[in-house]
Design an enzyme around this catalytic site. Structure first.
Site, short mmCIF file in Angstrom:
data_model
loop_
_atom_site.label_atom_id
_atom_site.label_comp_id
_atom_site.label_asym_id
_atom_site.label_seq_id
_atom_site.Cartn_x
_atom_site.Cartn_y
_atom_site.Cartn_z
N CYS A 142 4.85 8.96 5.82
CA CYS A 142 5.51 8.30 4.69
C CYS A 142 6.03 9.33 3.68
CB CYS A 142 4.57 7.30 4.02
SG CYS A 142 5.42 6.10 2.97
N ASP A 191 -2.04 4.64 -2.19
CA ASP A 191 -1.60 3.58 -3.11
C ASP A 191 -2.79 3.06 -3.89
OD1 ASP A 191 0.46 3.48 -0.73
OD2 ASP A 191 1.40 2.70 -2.56
C1 RUB Z 1 4.67 4.76 -0.35
C2 RUB Z 1 3.33 5.25 0.11
C3 RUB Z 1 2.87 6.55 -0.45
C4 RUB Z 1 1.92 6.31 -1.61
C5 RUB Z 1 1.65 7.57 -2.40
O1 RUB Z 1 4.95 3.45 0.09
O2 RUB Z 1 2.61 4.61 0.86
O3 RUB Z 1 2.20 7.29 0.52
O4 RUB Z 1 2.46 5.34 -2.50
O5 RUB Z 1 2.84 8.03 -3.01
P1 RUB Z 1 6.28 2.68 -0.45
P2 RUB Z 1 2.81 8.94 -4.33
O6 RUB Z 1 7.44 3.59 -0.18
O7 RUB Z 1 6.29 1.45 0.39
O8 RUB Z 1 6.07 2.43 -1.93
O9 RUB Z 1 2.01 10.15 -3.98
O10 RUB Z 1 4.25 9.24 -4.62
O11 RUB Z 1 2.16 8.13 -5.41
#
Ligand code: RUB
Length: 302
Positions: A117, A186
């Site tokens: 991701c 998340d």
């Molecule tokens: C994004 C996702 C990321 C986490 C952490 O999912 O799963 O790995 O949110 O991101 P989506 P960060 O694109 O569906 O929101 O480190 O930027 O908080």
């Protein structure tokens, strides 16, 4: 999906509260707090899985309610709401920078790293290590169905990191070659279980089988206070059209699209936070000792 990643979502929530405070036409402290409560409810519940959104609201409200109890007047409360929102945004940006520095210390020349991701915190770890002059290579999964892995791959390429894209189900095929799996979060439960993009738990399972270490890069406001009282983290289920564009062709067939999954703490080696590196089992300490959350605390927007 205009704003992706739980960290940027939290900053957007703080920005939203700031705008509401700046533009509020309230004439008393009570009507001001009522106005903010309405905004807080909408913002905190807009994305069910990313706990960073309600935690941003909790952070701001803790300050506001304590000042209100001290009898502060409307102009001071308004100023505090605006200042605290801005401070949260700065704290969040600084946290991602610190996570980058702490996480980068664990990477070595010649490492082969896998990520899944798009995460601003994982990106921070990898770009910091790259800027320190470390030579390593990163494999990014595509991350079906929204392909956020491709965003990650482009960002890594643009800073000069050697990057390879693989399909999600190639994780086990390549796993033995990796030195680290690094993922974002998340939400993190009180027992250290990590909620992240769908497919993360499968990758962590395969990593464990191959004895590859899994590192989570996440700010402390990703820890979920509700889980201390046994609350389950809601997993957002998104439109079937993200999986199959032409659903007519597949009529009478169910399509399920959970956006996140849960990786048990046993599959995670460390969580890199802005406060330092912790084992997943120390999640409860972040919630109770660092933030002082209590079990079944009333929510500010209730
Ligand atoms: C994004 C996702 C990321 C986490 C952490 O999912 O799963 O790995 O949110 O991101 P989506 P960060 O694109 O569906 O929101 O480190 O930027 O908080």
């Amino acid at each position: 999906m205009e704003i992706r990643g739980a960290g940027p979502i939290a900053r957007a929530v703080a920005q939203g509260i700031k705008i509401e405070a700046e533009t509020s036409a309230a004439t008393s402290t009570d009507s001001f707090m009522e106005h903010l409560k309405e905004a807080a409810r909408t913002l905190a519940t807009a994305r069910p899985t990313a706990v960073s959104a309600p935690n941003a609201v909790r952070f701001l409200y803790k300050r506001l309610t304590s000042q209100m109890k001290e009898g502060k007047e409307l102009p001071e409360l308004k100023e505090l709401a605006i200042r605290s929102s801005q401070e949260f945004i700065e704290f969040s940006e600084e946290a991602t920078k610190k996570i980058g520095e702490i996480g980068a210390n664990r990477l070595r020349d010649g490492d082969l790293i896998m990520t899944h991701c798009h995460s601003s915190n994982v990106l921070s770890v990898l770009t910091t290590a790259h800027n320190q002059g470390k030579h390593f290579e990163v494999y990014c999964t595509e991350t079906r169905p929204r392909l956020q892995g491709l965003i990650m791959a482009k960002k890594l390429r643009d800073v000069g990191v050697s990057t390879t894209i693989i399909v999600d189900c190639a994780a086990r095929y390549f796993m033995e070659e990796f030195n680290h799996v690094i993922i974002g979060a998340d939400a993190i439960a009180a027992n250290g279980a990590v909620v992240n993009k769908i497919g993360t738990s499968e990758i962590a399972l395969v990593a464990r089988e191959a004895r590859v270490r899994t590192m989570v890069a996440a700010e402390t406001y990703k820890f979920h206070p509700g889980t201390m009282g046994g609350e389950l983290i809601e997993i957002e289920e998104r439109s079937p059209r993200e999986v199959i564009h032409d659903t007519k062709e597949f009529s009478q067939i169910n399509i399920r699209n959970p956006a996140f999954d849960i990786t048990p703490p046993e599959y995670i080696d460390v969580i890199v936070t802005e406060m330092g590196i912790i084992p997943p089992q120390a999640a409860i300490l972040i919630l109770t000792e660092q933030y002082g959350w209590k079990i079944s605390e009333k929510e500010p927007w209730e």
